[in-house]
Each structure stands twice: as structure tokens, then as C-alpha cells.
Motif scaffolding. Structure first.
Motif, PDB file in Angstrom:
ATOM      1  N   SER A 184      -2.112  -4.927   1.063  1.00 21.11           N
ATOM      2  CA  SER A 184      -0.792  -5.552   1.139  1.00 21.11           C
ATOM      3  C   SER A 184      -0.186  -5.318   2.519  1.00 21.11           C
ATOM      4  O   SER A 184      -0.187  -4.183   3.009  1.00 21.11           O
ATOM      5  CB  SER A 184       0.125  -4.991   0.058  1.00 21.11           C
ATOM      6  OG  SER A 184       1.455  -5.409   0.257  1.00 21.11           O
ATOM      7  N   PRO A 185       0.311  -6.371   3.190  1.00 21.35           N
ATOM      8  CA  PRO A 185       0.957  -6.159   4.500  1.00 21.35           C
ATOM      9  C   PRO A 185       2.137  -5.200   4.419  1.00 21.35           C
ATOM     10  O   PRO A 185       2.352  -4.412   5.340  1.00 21.35           O
ATOM     11  CB  PRO A 185       1.407  -7.574   4.892  1.00 21.35           C
ATOM     12  CG  PRO A 185       0.534  -8.499   4.112  1.00 21.35           C
ATOM     13  CD  PRO A 185       0.255  -7.787   2.821  1.00 21.35           C
ATOM     14  N   LEU A 186       2.891  -5.259   3.315  1.00 17.97           N
ATOM     15  CA  LEU A 186       4.025  -4.354   3.158  1.00 17.97           C
ATOM     16  C   LEU A 186       3.560  -2.906   3.042  1.00 17.97           C
ATOM     17  O   LEU A 186       4.160  -1.999   3.630  1.00 17.97           O
ATOM     18  CB  LEU A 186       4.845  -4.750   1.928  1.00 17.97           C
ATOM     19  CG  LEU A 186       6.107  -3.919   1.656  1.00 17.97           C
ATOM     20  CD1 LEU A 186       7.062  -4.006   2.838  1.00 17.97           C
ATOM     21  CD2 LEU A 186       6.785  -4.384   0.376  1.00 17.97           C
ATOM     22  N   LYS A 187       2.464  -2.685   2.317  1.00 21.66           N
ATOM     23  CA  LYS A 187       1.935  -1.335   2.184  1.00 21.66           C
ATOM     24  C   LYS A 187       1.389  -0.835   3.518  1.00 21.66           C
ATOM     25  O   LYS A 187       1.588   0.329   3.889  1.00 21.66           O
ATOM     26  CB  LYS A 187       0.841  -1.307   1.116  1.00 21.66           C
ATOM     27  CG  LYS A 187       0.262   0.072   0.882  1.00 21.66           C
ATOM     28  CD  LYS A 187      -0.815   0.046  -0.191  1.00 21.66           C
ATOM     29  CE  LYS A 187      -1.407   1.437  -0.400  1.00 21.66           C
ATOM     30  NZ  LYS A 187      -2.469   1.426  -1.449  1.00 21.66           N
ATOM     31  N   SER A 188       0.704  -1.716   4.249  1.00 28.36           N
ATOM     32  CA  SER A 188       0.176  -1.322   5.557  1.00 28.36           C
ATOM     33  C   SER A 188       1.292  -0.939   6.505  1.00 28.36           C
ATOM     34  O   SER A 188       1.169   0.014   7.287  1.00 28.36           O
ATOM     35  CB  SER A 188      -0.654  -2.465   6.150  1.00 28.36           C
ATOM     36  OG  SER A 188      -1.749  -2.788   5.320  1.00 28.36           O
ATOM     37  N   PHE A 189       2.404  -1.672   6.431  1.00 31.58           N
ATOM     38  CA  PHE A 189       3.539  -1.368   7.297  1.00 31.58           C
ATOM     39  C   PHE A 189       4.226  -0.077   6.894  1.00 31.58           C
ATOM     40  O   PHE A 189       4.526   0.779   7.742  1.00 31.58           O
ATOM     41  CB  PHE A 189       4.522  -2.531   7.265  1.00 31.58           C
ATOM     42  CG  PHE A 189       5.880  -2.205   7.829  1.00 31.58           C
ATOM     43  CD1 PHE A 189       6.074  -2.175   9.196  1.00 31.58           C
ATOM     44  CD2 PHE A 189       6.952  -1.922   6.997  1.00 31.58           C
ATOM     45  CE1 PHE A 189       7.318  -1.865   9.725  1.00 31.58           C
ATOM     46  CE2 PHE A 189       8.191  -1.629   7.507  1.00 31.58           C
ATOM     47  CZ  PHE A 189       8.376  -1.593   8.881  1.00 31.58           C
ATOM     48  N   SER A 190       4.487   0.083   5.613  1.00 30.27           N
ATOM     49  CA  SER A 190       5.271   1.232   5.148  1.00 30.27           C
ATOM     50  C   SER A 190       4.512   2.544   5.234  1.00 30.27           C
ATOM     51  O   SER A 190       5.133   3.612   5.249  1.00 30.27           O
ATOM     52  CB  SER A 190       5.732   0.996   3.705  1.00 30.27           C
ATOM     53  OG  SER A 190       4.620   0.808   2.849  1.00 30.27           O
ATOM     54  N   THR A 191       3.180   2.494   5.294  1.00 34.95           N
ATOM     55  CA  THR A 191       2.388   3.724   5.374  1.00 34.95           C
ATOM     56  C   THR A 191       1.933   4.038   6.797  1.00 34.95           C
ATOM     57  O   THR A 191       1.227   5.033   6.997  1.00 34.95           O
ATOM     58  CB  THR A 191       1.151   3.623   4.466  1.00 34.95           C
ATOM     59  OG1 THR A 191       0.380   2.457   4.825  1.00 34.95           O
ATOM     60  CG2 THR A 191       1.565   3.511   3.005  1.00 34.95           C
ATOM     61  N   ASP A 192       2.331   3.228   7.751  1.00 33.07           N
ATOM     62  CA  ASP A 192       1.940   3.461   9.135  1.00 33.07           C
ATOM     63  C   ASP A 192       3.107   4.091   9.891  1.00 33.07           C
ATOM     64  O   ASP A 192       4.159   3.465  10.052  1.00 33.07           O
ATOM     65  CB  ASP A 192       1.530   2.148   9.800  1.00 33.07           C
ATOM     66  CG  ASP A 192       1.062   2.352  11.231  1.00 33.07           C
ATOM     67  OD1 ASP A 192       0.131   3.143  11.444  1.00 33.07           O
ATOM     68  OD2 ASP A 192       1.633   1.729  12.144  1.00 33.07           O
ATOM     69  N   PRO A 193       2.980   5.329  10.375  1.00 29.47           N
ATOM     70  CA  PRO A 193       4.110   6.001  11.048  1.00 29.47           C
ATOM     71  C   PRO A 193       4.576   5.267  12.299  1.00 29.47           C
ATOM     72  O   PRO A 193       5.785   5.186  12.557  1.00 29.47           O
ATOM     73  CB  PRO A 193       3.547   7.385  11.381  1.00 29.47           C
ATOM     74  CG  PRO A 193       2.397   7.582  10.450  1.00 29.47           C
ATOM     75  CD  PRO A 193       1.825   6.224  10.233  1.00 29.47           C
ATOM     76  N   LEU A 194       3.647   4.741  13.079  1.00 25.03           N
ATOM     77  CA  LEU A 194       4.037   4.086  14.325  1.00 25.03           C
ATOM     78  C   LEU A 194       4.829   2.815  14.045  1.00 25.03           C
ATOM     79  O   LEU A 194       5.759   2.479  14.794  1.00 25.03           O
ATOM     80  CB  LEU A 194       2.795   3.771  15.159  1.00 25.03           C
ATOM     81  CG  LEU A 194       3.030   3.500  16.651  1.00 25.03           C
ATOM     82  CD1 LEU A 194       3.684   4.695  17.317  1.00 25.03           C
ATOM     83  CD2 LEU A 194       1.722   3.147  17.338  1.00 25.03           C
ATOM     84  N   SER A 195       4.494   2.095  12.997  1.00 22.85           N
ATOM     85  CA  SER A 195       5.251   0.899  12.630  1.00 22.85           C
ATOM     86  C   SER A 195       6.685   1.264  12.245  1.00 22.85           C
ATOM     87  O   SER A 195       7.636   0.566  12.613  1.00 22.85           O
ATOM     88  CB  SER A 195       4.573   0.175  11.461  1.00 22.85           C
ATOM     89  OG  SER A 195       3.275  -0.255  11.814  1.00 22.85           O
TER      90      SER A 195
END
Length: 324
Positions: A184-195
Motif C-alpha cells: 500500500s502506498p499509504l503504508k509505505s509512506f507512513s512506515t518510512d522515517p525519511l518520508s
């Protein structure tokens, strides 16, 4: 709309894995043989049959991506530009209005938020007469020139975030749980510290810019009572623009940009460890490294060859690559 109808959209996904699969399925991206251990920075290696030995560390995003270097240099350019702006504004204040200031104590003049004690330089743009349109245009152009580089620099920083996130996702192929091709793009974003750092930094830095460069509208005819400015009922009460620049707040913005640039520089210079070749989301490199596609993929040693071994992907856990 006519362009979208005329061009066949292979995929709407922004994931490099989905794009690589789509291009390979339509024969628009072909894997190059004997490059299963070649990372992104080895794209210029001569010849098709050019295998290489595994490496303990991989090149950083700085060395692999020319665009990453440009973005990092632009961030440091922003630090220099806003630092020079703060110095010039302070010099102008020192030359023009310092003698009229009631307080010259540094810790009184400095504050995070601008106040009546903050050092500032200003100019008035009258909006009456025939030059009103020109003054409005000048005000918008001035804001665009001052804030535009900040906006572009933060926007280009998304390239670093995306490249690092794609590489971290690719390197999960050597972990026990493997690489899940569809996420999920939302999951990839929310779990990435740099994002998340960039998500917070964008509005915060623009807010700090707003504290350092303020515009006020002043009535031509006004009545000051007990320190408050009241509008005088007048049909011809034309407003003027007062532009205030606060050097201390510009310096605050410069320090925040310095921290931001240092963080992204360290991230871009980080070298991933392990023999798994770094791809950084590059489509041709991923096509060369992934020889078997599955919903969950593992990367590792696959074949003992003479004279070369072969590394690749599989739908089950693979043994580590032989380093010799």
C-alpha cells in the motif's frame, strides 16, 4: 484527455517493481544477461557478458544517481543563499535603523517569533496613483523570488526520499520475510522515517519563512488609539503595502535548512551493506537482478556455475551469496 486515450497506460503504479513488470511484460524492457551482481552504478560496464564478484558494500545514492547530487547541492545552495540574505538584511539594518532602535542587547533583539523588539528592515509600497498595478506586480514577484527556491528545493528533495525508500524496499529481499511486490502506498509512506521527516519539514520551513518575511496592509488614513490602528471611515481610504524583513528569523530559517541539508546529505552518502546489488529504483537494474517474479520474493545464491555462479530471485528463501 485525448492524450490519455491515445497513449496506452501500462500501469498507474508508482512502484518501480510494478513498472518493471509492466514494461517487461510488453517487451519494452529486456534483462541483460550476466549482470546479476551489477548495481546501478555499474551500468556503463563494458560488454554484455561482464560478471563481477560480490561486494561487501554497495555504492551510495550520491554516487549512483547524478540527480541526487544535484538535489543535495541545491539544498546546500539554499543554506548559502538564505545565510547571505540574513547577513545582508542585518547589515542594512545596522546601517539604516540601528541608531534609532531603543534596545541593542542581542538576546533582546533575537527571538524565534518576531516582536516589537526584533530587528527589521521595511519599505512601503503605496497603492494609490498610476503606479498601483506596478507595485502589486513587484510585491508578487518579490515573494516569488524569495520563496520560490525554497519551494523547489523541498519539492526536489522528494527524489531523495523516493530513491532511498525504493532501495530499502528492495533490500528486504534478503530478509527472512522477503520482499512483498505489492504494498500500500499509504503504508509505505507512513512506515518510512525519511518520508515523515519531509512531510513535517515542508510546512515547518515555509512557516519559518513566513515569520521572516511579512507583508502588512496599512490604510492611507488611520487613527491610532491606545496603540491600536483604527480605520477612518473614508470612501477613498486606499491601502498600502508594508514589507517587513526580520534578519533574526531569516537566520533561524537558515539554521533549520542547515540541519535539513545535513540530514539528507548523510542519508544520500550512506552505503548499504551486503552483497545484494543496489538498484535505487532503477528499472533496468531491477530487470537485470530479478529473474523470477512472485508476490513475495527472496534474493540470494541460485546456481553454481562454471566458471561463474548465478544470483537471482525466487519465491522461497535462498541461501546467502558466496563471496568468493
Amino acid at each position: 484527455m485525448s492524450g490519455m486515450r491515445a497513449v496506452k497506460i501500462l500501469t498507474w503504479s508508482s512502484s518501480p517493481f510494478d513498472v518493471t513488470i509492466a514494461l517487461g511484460h510488453h517487451a519494452q524492457l529486456t534483462p541483460v544477461p550476466f549482470r546479476c551482481m551489477r548495481n546501478m552504478s555499474d551500468l556503463q560496464a563494458s560488454g554484455l557478458g561482464s560478471p563481477s564478484k560480490p561486494s561487501e558494500t554497495q555504492p551510495s545514492a550520491w554516487h549512483a544517481h547524478r540527480s541526487i547530487r544535484k538535489v543535495i547541492l541545491s539544498l546546500w545552495g539554499l543554506v548559502v543563499v538564505y545565510g547571505v540574505w540574513a547577513a545582508v538584511a542585518t547589515l542594512l539594518w545596522d546601517v539604516t535603523v540601528r541608531s534609532s532602535e531603543s534596545s541593542s542587547i542581542p538576546w533582546v533583539l533575537w527571538s524565534f517569533f518576531p516582536s516589537e523588539f526584533s530587528i527589521s528592515i521595511w519599505w512601503n509600497m503605496p497603492l494609490d496613483g498610476s503606479a498601483a498595478v506596478q507595485w502589486w506586480i513587484l510585491s508578487f514577484v518579490t515573494v516569488a523570488l524569495a520563496q520560490g527556491p525554497l519551494t523547489l528545493g523541498l519539492h526536489c528533495s522528494e527524489l531523495i526520499v523516493n530513491v532511498i525508500r525504493h532501495e530499502r524496499q528492495w533490500r528486504r529481499a534478503t530478509e527472512r520475510k522477503g520482499l512483498r511486490m505489492t504494498t500500500s502506498p499509504l503504508k509505505s509512506f507512513s512506515t518510512d522515517p525519511l518520508s515523515l521527516v519531509l512531510f513535517v519539514a515542508k510546512p515547518a520551513l515555509h512557516w519559518m519563512f513566513g515569520l521572516s518575511y511579512m507583508w502588512f496592509c496599512e490604510p492611507k488614513n488611520a487613527l491610532v488609539t491606545n496603540g491600536h490602528t483604527l480605520l477612518v471611515p473614508d470612501d477613498d481610504n486606499i491601502m498600502s503595502i508594508l514589507a517587513n524583513i526580520y534578519p533574526a528569523q531569516i537566520l533561524n530559517l537558515c539554521i533549520a535548512l542547515l540541519i535539513f541539508a545535513c540530514l539528507f546529505t548523510l542519508v544520500a552518502l550512506h552505503r548499504p551493506r551486503g552483497p545484494q546489488p543496489a538498484a535505487y529504483g532503477h528499472l533496468q537494474t531491477l530487470a537485470n537482478l530479478i529473474d523470477e517474479w512472485s508476490p513475495v520474493t527472496w534474493w540470494g545464491h541460485k546456481e553454481n556455475g562454471i566458471p561463474y555462479c548465478h544470483a537471482g530471485t525466487s519465491d522461497h528463501l535462498l541461501p546467502p551469496v558466496k563471496m568468493d
